[in-house]
Motif scaffolding. Structure first.
Motif, PDB file in Angstrom:
ATOM      1  N   ALA A  38       0.827  -1.206   0.000  1.00  0.00           N
ATOM      2  CA  ALA A  38       0.000   0.000   0.000  1.00  0.00           C
ATOM      3  C   ALA A  38       0.865   1.262   0.000  1.00  0.00           C
ATOM      4  CB  ALA A  38      -0.930  -0.009   1.208  1.00  0.00           C
ATOM      5  N   LYS A  39       1.935   1.243   0.774  1.00  0.00           N
ATOM      6  CA  LYS A  39       2.825   2.401   0.834  1.00  0.00           C
ATOM      7  C   LYS A  39       3.493   2.645  -0.515  1.00  0.00           C
ATOM      8  CE  LYS A  39       6.985   4.122   3.174  1.00  0.00           C
ATOM      9  NZ  LYS A  39       8.063   3.827   4.160  1.00  0.00           N
ATOM     10  N   ASP A  40       4.012   1.588  -1.127  1.00  0.00           N
ATOM     11  CA  ASP A  40       4.692   1.726  -2.419  1.00  0.00           C
ATOM     12  C   ASP A  40       3.744   2.233  -3.504  1.00  0.00           C
ATOM     13  OD1 ASP A  40       7.062   0.915  -1.318  1.00  0.00           O
ATOM     14  OD2 ASP A  40       7.042  -1.115  -2.182  1.00  0.00           O
ATOM     15  N   TRP A  41       2.492   1.836  -3.418  1.00  0.00           N
ATOM     16  CA  TRP A  41       1.513   2.250  -4.425  1.00  0.00           C
ATOM     17  C   TRP A  41       0.798   3.546  -4.059  1.00  0.00           C
ATOM     18  CZ3 TRP A  41      -1.489  -2.645  -6.580  1.00  0.00           C
ATOM     19  CH2 TRP A  41      -0.564  -3.468  -7.232  1.00  0.00           C
ATOM     20  N   GLY A  42       1.098   4.097  -2.889  1.00  0.00           N
ATOM     21  CA  GLY A  42       0.470   5.351  -2.478  1.00  0.00           C
ATOM     22  C   GLY A  42      -1.009   5.217  -2.201  1.00  0.00           C
TER      23      GLY A  42
ATOM     24  N   ASP B  52      -6.779 -16.318  -9.505  1.00  0.00           N
ATOM     25  CA  ASP B  52      -5.460 -16.203 -10.118  1.00  0.00           C
ATOM     26  C   ASP B  52      -4.426 -15.896  -9.033  1.00  0.00           C
ATOM     27  OD1 ASP B  52      -6.233 -16.738 -12.728  1.00  0.00           O
ATOM     28  OD2 ASP B  52      -6.737 -14.634 -13.126  1.00  0.00           O
ATOM     29  N   PHE B  53      -3.198 -16.331  -9.284  1.00  0.00           N
ATOM     30  CA  PHE B  53      -2.102 -16.113  -8.350  1.00  0.00           C
ATOM     31  C   PHE B  53      -1.030 -15.234  -8.979  1.00  0.00           C
ATOM     32  CE2 PHE B  53      -3.727 -20.173  -6.680  1.00  0.00           C
ATOM     33  CZ  PHE B  53      -3.750 -19.903  -5.306  1.00  0.00           C
ATOM     34  N   THR B  54      -0.371 -14.464  -8.126  1.00  0.00           N
ATOM     35  CA  THR B  54       0.827 -13.761  -8.552  1.00  0.00           C
ATOM     36  C   THR B  54       2.000 -14.728  -8.432  1.00  0.00           C
ATOM     37  OG1 THR B  54       1.355 -13.053  -6.284  1.00  0.00           O
ATOM     38  CG2 THR B  54      -0.058 -11.599  -7.605  1.00  0.00           C
ATOM     39  N   LYS B  55       3.202 -14.257  -8.707  1.00  0.00           N
ATOM     40  CA  LYS B  55       4.391 -15.049  -8.406  1.00  0.00           C
ATOM     41  C   LYS B  55       4.545 -15.100  -6.891  1.00  0.00           C
ATOM     42  CE  LYS B  55       8.471 -13.414  -9.009  1.00  0.00           C
ATOM     43  NZ  LYS B  55       9.680 -12.923  -9.688  1.00  0.00           N
ATOM     44  N   ALA B  56       5.322 -16.034  -6.401  1.00  0.00           N
ATOM     45  CA  ALA B  56       5.470 -16.222  -4.956  1.00  0.00           C
ATOM     46  C   ALA B  56       6.215 -15.047  -4.315  1.00  0.00           C
ATOM     47  CB  ALA B  56       6.205 -17.520  -4.669  1.00  0.00           C
TER      48      ALA B  56
ATOM     49  N   TRP C  75       5.840  -5.633  -8.586  1.00  0.00           N
ATOM     50  CA  TRP C  75       6.122  -5.183  -7.219  1.00  0.00           C
ATOM     51  C   TRP C  75       6.841  -6.274  -6.424  1.00  0.00           C
ATOM     52  CZ3 TRP C  75       4.451  -6.974  -2.444  1.00  0.00           C
ATOM     53  CH2 TRP C  75       4.773  -6.158  -1.350  1.00  0.00           C
ATOM     54  N   ILE C  76       6.381  -7.506  -6.551  1.00  0.00           N
ATOM     55  CA  ILE C  76       7.014  -8.627  -5.841  1.00  0.00           C
ATOM     56  C   ILE C  76       8.458  -8.803  -6.305  1.00  0.00           C
ATOM     57  CG2 ILE C  76       6.986 -11.139  -5.548  1.00  0.00           C
ATOM     58  CD1 ILE C  76       3.891 -10.938  -5.713  1.00  0.00           C
ATOM     59  N   ALA C  77       8.673  -8.790  -7.613  1.00  0.00           N
ATOM     60  CA  ALA C  77      10.028  -8.962  -8.163  1.00  0.00           C
ATOM     61  C   ALA C  77      10.967  -7.886  -7.629  1.00  0.00           C
ATOM     62  CB  ALA C  77       9.977  -8.930  -9.687  1.00  0.00           C
TER      63      ALA C  77
END
Length: 264
Positions: free
Chosen positions: A70-74, A114-118, A236-238
């Motif tokens: 949330a912080k990174d995305w504002g 659906d899933f994101t990457k781990a 974001w995860i990467a």
């Protein structure tokens, strides 16, 4: 001919409206961006991934992961309290935008969300009192294993019909852990982290992992048909695996680092 033209035009209008509605529904990322708020389903009763601290504030590895996102995305962050069984329905019904709650990636779940990457990992085992002599699955015959309903552990144990396991299902991890702490259950099926937490809550009943069920990737869950959101979450995860922030969060609460192959 005039009637046919009117009918055709009406059908075209209906189809275009339906397509427009579908397109709008399938753009959750835009909705989140417009609202400047993200609703994240997180179980706050499974320490150390999610819990309430002494100041009645959410904390834990999944909580800090959600807060970092949330912080990174504002964005403003709203936690949607959930359990193992209600995590997926929360995003399917639109109650939450995404799931960050020790959600293991499984083929069964991939059929409905659906899933994101781990972003993290979960070692899953059957754990018992240290004094209980269990070295393999055969030693668990006749013993009751407590499990949280709707979890991957529940799913995996349910498949093992040939092992004749006695399974006691609880509505969430908190009540399952309470059963172990209070002496109602001598064996549980859950993450190694939660197994080790039982002895912290009641030093007179220390538990330890006995039999490995499986190592699972933990990913963010998203309702079907949101490719833009999944892509942005993957980026974001990467980024946060590469810069070490997700590993720092995991190590802070779980006492060990993420698998080396995940950290890159």
């Amino acid at each position: 001919m005039v009637k046919r033209s009117i009918l055709a035009a009406a059908l075209t209008t209906v189809c275009m409206a339906a397509l427009g509605a579908t397109a709008a529904k399938a753009d959750l990322l835009s909705d989140i961006t417009s609202a400047k708020k993200i609703r994240i389903a997180t179980d706050l009763a499974i320490p150390p991934s999610g819990m309430i601290d002494s100041n009645m504030k959410p904390t834990g590895s999944d909580v800090e992961t959600a807060q970092l996102l949330a912080k990174d995305w504002g964005l403003e962050l709203e936690f949607v309290q959930t359990t193992g069984a209600t995590r997926i329905p929360n995003v399917q019904t639109g109650k939450a935008d995404i799931i960050v709650s020790t959600l293991s990636v499984t083929p069964e779940r991939a059929k409905v969300i659906d899933f994101t990457k781990a972003y993290a990992a979960l070692k899953s085992s059957v754990g018992c009192l240290k004094s209980v002599d269990v070295k393999g699955w055969d030693d668990l015959k006749g013993k009751t294993i407590a499990v949280s309903r709707g979890t991957t552990q529940d799913t995996e144990l349910s498949k093992m019909k040939d092992r004749n396991l006695q399974i006691a299902r609880y509505d969430d991890d908190a009540t399952m852990v309470t059963a172990a702490v209070s002496g109602q259950a001598d064996c549980v099926a859950t993450s190694d982290t939660i197994i080790n937490q039982i002895g912290v809550k009641n030093p007179a009943r220390p538990f330890e992992p006995k039999v490995l069920i499986q190592n699972f990737d933990l990913a963010i869950g998203v309702r079907k048909g949101e490719p833009q959101l999944v892509e942005k979450l993957n980026e974001w995860i990467a980024t946060n695996l590469k810069n070490g922030k997700l590993n720092e969060i995991y190590k802070k609460f779980h006492g060990s680092e993420l698998p080396a192959e995940m950290r890159g």
